[in-house]
Design an enzyme around this catalytic site. Structure first.
Site, mmCIF file in Angstrom:
data_model
loop_
_atom_site.group_PDB
_atom_site.id
_atom_site.type_symbol
_atom_site.label_atom_id
_atom_site.label_comp_id
_atom_site.label_asym_id
_atom_site.label_seq_id
_atom_site.Cartn_x
_atom_site.Cartn_y
_atom_site.Cartn_z
ATOM 1 N N CYS A 297 97.450 60.113 106.944
ATOM 2 C CA CYS A 297 97.439 59.594 108.318
ATOM 3 C C CYS A 297 97.106 60.681 109.331
ATOM 4 O O CYS A 297 95.990 60.754 109.825
ATOM 5 C CB CYS A 297 98.795 58.965 108.652
ATOM 6 N N ARG B 135 98.496 49.974 88.192
ATOM 7 C CA ARG B 135 99.432 49.776 89.303
ATOM 8 C C ARG B 135 100.155 48.433 89.147
ATOM 9 O O ARG B 135 101.374 48.352 89.329
ATOM 10 C CB ARG B 135 98.669 49.823 90.630
ATOM 11 N N THR C 279 91.821 54.429 104.135
ATOM 12 C CA THR C 279 90.629 54.777 104.914
ATOM 13 C C THR C 279 90.544 56.298 104.975
ATOM 14 O O THR C 279 90.988 56.916 105.944
ATOM 15 C CB THR C 279 90.683 54.174 106.338
ATOM 16 N N THR D 185 93.924 52.010 109.040
ATOM 17 C CA THR D 185 93.611 52.762 110.253
ATOM 18 C C THR D 185 92.103 52.981 110.356
ATOM 19 O O THR D 185 91.475 53.484 109.420
ATOM 20 C CB THR D 185 94.323 54.120 110.248
ATOM 21 N N VAL E 171 101.383 50.882 101.901
ATOM 22 C CA VAL E 171 101.404 49.902 102.982
ATOM 23 C C VAL E 171 101.496 48.479 102.443
ATOM 24 O O VAL E 171 102.331 47.683 102.866
ATOM 25 C CB VAL E 171 100.148 50.052 103.865
#
Length: 423
Positions: A261, A38, A86, A121, A15
């Site tokens: 998700c 990363r 999350t 989320t 994201v």
């Protein structure tokens, strides 16, 4: 660009990175990530998640996009966008630890007039009830007096090169009407599909969490149909094709439901529902149905082997695919692993072949030594196609079929005459 506020994006995953790169086309952006590994790979100009093209990344890194692991580097920003995972814990309870830690990070550098936007989320109320208190405690400042908060839920679809960040309408919200307008205008800079300014942060949070809950429930319904029709000797996909000729029939298909998700978000809504005194029946029933599909597939494969006189214990099965969805390298919360573990419980040796998954990551996360090429020869009692990668459509499985190998097509992408069973 000098007259625009600087943005700090907290979390450079599926994201955060696309957001940082897109905003860096028109503003100065600081990308913050706690994993040095990363940052190092992104500084080389390549995104292993494949969400951002190399040329787009290389065009902004070191120029308008600064990458860092140091908190002090984000102090110069005036807008903070938090895009961290999350997840749920082993009991399927929401785990807000990454969100709290990110809020603590931002709280340490928060200044008067700053805006903090959450994209992760969550359940309705999490931003104002769980995150804002952390910002206030760490910074010593008060929301809507010294700083402002917004919520704009991510709608990234990993691996999808058609529905990308800029082409998906963005829901926005703010802690005051003025901050909501500024946040909405901010996203309008990059979202060509437009925005929808929600009436409150809670409305935006609820809108996001029900998107994936609705999809989860619809897939659970067709998964249940698949189990019913299999007992009746009816091909589920043929039924869905026939029913789909009606204009308002929803085109969902049976399958495994994982990822970060759809397989997770319904638990956030369910948790909040229980906190306010309501036991969600349909939501949790859908989750139970979808989480049962890996074991169901493995059981059906074993039944087919026994029916065809093939030994089970000690036999070998090839599983095609371990990622959570097709044409995507993401293995997080993949439910293909359920098929693997269930087959192993029958004493079967299972080889996993997935050209999209990182072999080392599969080993580190799941302890599986996956194979890197499609095996030659016909040494398998069964082949299970678990993920619909394009590469699997090109494999000639006829020789395996002719030698007596059971072929189970979870995704329904192979020729019906080639497979013994499909969902």
């Amino acid at each position: 660009m000098q007259h625009k506020k600087t943005i700090a994006v907290i979390g450079l995953g599926y994201v955060g990175l696309p957001l940082a790169v897109e905003f860096a086309k028109t503003r100065n952006v600081i990308g913050f990530e706690i994993r040095q590994s990363r940052v190092d790979e992104l500084l080389l100009g390549h995104d292993p998640t494949l969400e951002v093209e190399d040329e787009d990344l290389q065009a902004v890194v070191g120029k308008t996009l600064q990458l860092t692991t140091k908190i002090e580097d984000i102090r110069e920003a005036q807008i903070y966008i938090i895009a961290v995972p999350t997840p749920t814990d082993k009991h399927n309870r929401p785990d807000l630890t990454p969100l709290v830690k990110a809020s603590e990070t931002v709280g340490k550098v928060l200044k008067d007039g700053d805006i903090v936007i959450y994209e992760s989320t969550v359940y309705p109320g999490a931003t104002e009830d769980d995150c804002v208190p952390v910002l206030e405690r760490i910074s010593g400042k008060k929301m809507n007096q010294h700083f402002f908060v917004g919520y704009s839920p991510e709608r990234i679809n990993p691996g999808d090169k058609v529905h990308t960040l800029t082409t998906i309408k963005k829901v926005t919200s703010g802690s005051t009407p003025e901050s909501g307008k500024e946040i909405d205008d901010l996203y309008k800079e990059i979202i060509t599909a437009g925005t929808h300014l929600a009436t409150s942060i809670k409305v935006a949070e609820a809108a996001k969490v029900i998107e994936n809950s609705q999809r989860d429930i619809n897939i659970a319904f067709v998964n249940e149909l698949s189990k019913i029709f299999n007992l009746m000797g009816i091909d589920t996909l043929e039924v869905l094709e026939a029913a789909g000729t009606k204009w308002n029939f929803l085109p969902f298909r049976p399958g495994l439901v994982g990822g970060h998700c759809i397989g997770v978000d319904p638990f956030y809504l369910a948790q909040k529902a229980q906190e306010v005194g309501y036991h969600p029946e349909i939501i949790l029933a859908g989750r139970r149905m979808n989480d049962s599909m890996g074991a169901y597939v493995a059981g059906e494969v074993v039944k087919l082997m026994l029916k065809n006189g093939l030994p089970v214990k000690g036999n070998k099965i090839l599983m095609l695919g371990i990622t959570f969805k097709e044409n995507c390298p993401d293995i997080r919360n993949t439910r293909a692993i359920d098929i693997y573990h269930e087959l192993r419980s029958y004493g079967v040796e299972v080889d996993v072949y997935d050209p999209w998954a990182n072999q080392q990551e599969v080993l580190d996360v799941y302890g599986i030594n996956s194979i890197t090429t499609f095996p030659e020869g016909n040494s398998y009692g069964a082949i299970v196609l678990a993920v619909a990668h394009n590469e699997f459509r090109q494999i000639d499985l006829a020789a395996h079929k002719n030698s007596g190998t059971i072929i189970f097509d979870v995704k329904g992408i192979l020729d019906k005459g080639l497979v013994d069973q499909r969902l």
